[in-house]
Design a protein around this motif. Structure first.
Motif, PDB file in Angstrom:
ATOM      1  N   CYS A  12       0.862  -1.178   0.000  1.00 53.55           N
ATOM      2  CA  CYS A  12       0.000   0.000   0.000  1.00 53.55           C
ATOM      3  C   CYS A  12       0.902   1.232   0.000  1.00 53.55           C
ATOM      4  O   CYS A  12       2.123   1.122   0.166  1.00 53.55           O
ATOM      5  N   CYS A  96       2.621   5.812   9.056  1.00 50.54           N
ATOM      6  CA  CYS A  96       1.699   6.054   7.931  1.00 50.54           C
ATOM      7  C   CYS A  96       0.795   7.249   8.266  1.00 50.54           C
ATOM      8  O   CYS A  96       0.280   7.349   9.386  1.00 50.54           O
ATOM      9  N   THR A 166      -6.200  -1.669  10.249  1.00 55.80           N
ATOM     10  CA  THR A 166      -6.078  -2.877   9.414  1.00 55.80           C
ATOM     11  C   THR A 166      -7.042  -3.998   9.819  1.00 55.80           C
ATOM     12  O   THR A 166      -6.757  -5.170   9.604  1.00 55.80           O
ATOM     13  N   ALA A 197      -6.603   1.110   2.001  1.00 55.19           N
ATOM     14  CA  ALA A 197      -5.817  -0.028   1.509  1.00 55.19           C
ATOM     15  C   ALA A 197      -6.377  -1.336   2.063  1.00 55.19           C
ATOM     16  O   ALA A 197      -6.486  -2.342   1.350  1.00 55.19           O
ATOM     17  N   THR A 198      -6.734  -1.325   3.344  1.00 60.95           N
ATOM     18  CA  THR A 198      -7.326  -2.508   3.961  1.00 60.95           C
ATOM     19  C   THR A 198      -8.667  -2.825   3.307  1.00 60.95           C
ATOM     20  O   THR A 198      -8.948  -3.971   2.927  1.00 60.95           O
ATOM     21  N   PHE A 301       2.046   8.250  -1.285  1.00 61.11           N
ATOM     22  CA  PHE A 301       2.177   9.186  -0.173  1.00 61.11           C
ATOM     23  C   PHE A 301       3.525   9.902  -0.290  1.00 61.11           C
ATOM     24  O   PHE A 301       4.492   9.308  -0.789  1.00 61.11           O
TER      25      PHE A 301
HETATM   26  S1  SF4 Z   1      -2.364  -0.611   5.614  1.00 63.37           S
HETATM   27 FE1  SF4 Z   1      -3.324   1.426   5.632  1.00 63.37          FE
HETATM   28  S2  SF4 Z   1      -2.701   2.341   7.576  1.00 63.37           S
HETATM   29 FE2  SF4 Z   1      -1.323   0.613   7.205  1.00 63.37          FE
HETATM   30  S3  SF4 Z   1       0.440   1.479   6.126  1.00 63.37           S
HETATM   31 FE3  SF4 Z   1      -1.010   0.819   4.536  1.00 63.37          FE
HETATM   32  S4  SF4 Z   1      -2.263   2.654   4.069  1.00 63.37           S
HETATM   33 FE4  SF4 Z   1      -1.214   2.992   6.033  1.00 63.37          FE
END
Ligand code: SF4
Length: 306
Positions: A12, A96, A166, A197-198, A301
């Protein structure tokens, strides 16, 4: 044999950014380079960095005075920043941004004297970090429905809930409903704390599991989001397996199957999936591999300054 790859899987934006931080720091400063906690929860990523001389530690006391340390993508509590400053450590924060968002919500709740029900896995690094932003007397961690049954709150002050990023989308929705039934005035974050992303990876696995006979998830045992992908696939009734590397793959799992679905957690390098695909095509040379575009292909990001 057909192999169907989940359209959205693997790194992600948060993981890609955190890994890039370590790569840039290695290139710029060399070793010794310390990282507090595993930068992401994946065995192969950690081994690769260890081979390059990165030292993963759990306590800042393991970093020599004045040393350089990176904080992992899972985030840290405010006391860790204070400790780093007091020991004159040079720190780079790879938390993150979506975890930081939950930290800000936690801080805001406590500033308003809102008692906070934090939904997540006890002991998980992210939950430990986020807990540090909640006033201890306002914090209630819940992981299961039984925890909510047992939960007793002060009904004279407002209550809010926050979650780990997550978690299982469906399981968490059930827990939130139960909280709302028990504490009707409870407020939540403006937008779900479970990150995009989750959500995307779980949606993609559900789609995959509905069209395949068996699902294999690449991901490490201690990776929260990888475990949730396996559980998400299992909910469709399909056999589902989690493997950290291709050595754990058992060809018996796919014997007699026509459509094998493969996905991977948010901290899993692409080559691990490719190695699995190669292992299967070596056994079944006529295999066709299908993959659609990721819904996150344009999401990046900003990498923190190193
Ligand atoms: S899973 Fe979601 S919260 Fe965890 S690093 Fe990736 S984008 Fe960030």
């Amino acid at each position: 044999m057909e192999i169907h790859l989940a359209h959205t899987q693997g790194f992600c934006a948060g993981v890609a950014s955190a890994i890039e931080v370590v790569n840039r720091a290695l290139a710029k400063y060399g070793t010794p380079l310390y990282v507090r906690h595993h930068i992401v929860h994946n065995t192969a990523v950690i081994k690769d960095f260890e081979d390059q001389g990165v030292v993963f530690i759990e306590e800042l006391s393991e970093v020599p005075e004045g040393g350089r340390v990176i904080f992992s993508a899972h985030g840290v509590s405010p006391t860790i920043y204070e400790e780093a400053k007091s020991r004159q450590l040079i720190y780079i924060d790879a938390t993150c941004p979506l975890v930081m968002k939950v930290h800000r919500e936690a801080t805001s709740f406590s500033a308003k004297n809102i008692q906070t029900v934090l939904i997540g896995h006890r002991g998980h690094q992210e939950l430990v970090g986020t807990s540090g932003y909640v006033s201890p007397d306002l914090l209630h961690v819940v992981e299961t429905e039984e925890d909510i049954d047992r939960l007793e709150l002060d009904t004279t002050i407002p209550t809010g809930y926050l979650t780990q990023t997550t978690l299982s989308v469906t399981d968490t929705a059930r827990l939130i409903e139960k909280l709302k039934d028990k504490f009707p005035g409870i407020v939540g974050p403006p937008k779900s704390d479970i990150c995009f992303a989750t959500q995307n990876r779980q949606d993609a696995v559900t789609e995959l599991a509905n069209q395949c006979d068996v699902i294999i998830i690449c991901g490490s045992r201690h990776s929260s989001n990888s475990n949730r992908l396996k559980e998400t696939a299992e909910k469709t009734g399909n056999p589902s397996y989690l493997i950290d590397s291709v050595e754990e793959f058992d060809p018996e799992w796919i014997r007699g199957k026509e459509k094998v679905g493969i996905s991977s957690g948010a901290s899993v390098p692409e080559y691990i999936v490719q190695t699995l695909v190669s292992a299967i095509t070596a056994i079944y040379p006529d295999t066709t591999v299908y993959r659609k575009d990721s819904v996150e292909k344009d999401i990046r990001f900003t990498v923190p300054k190193v």
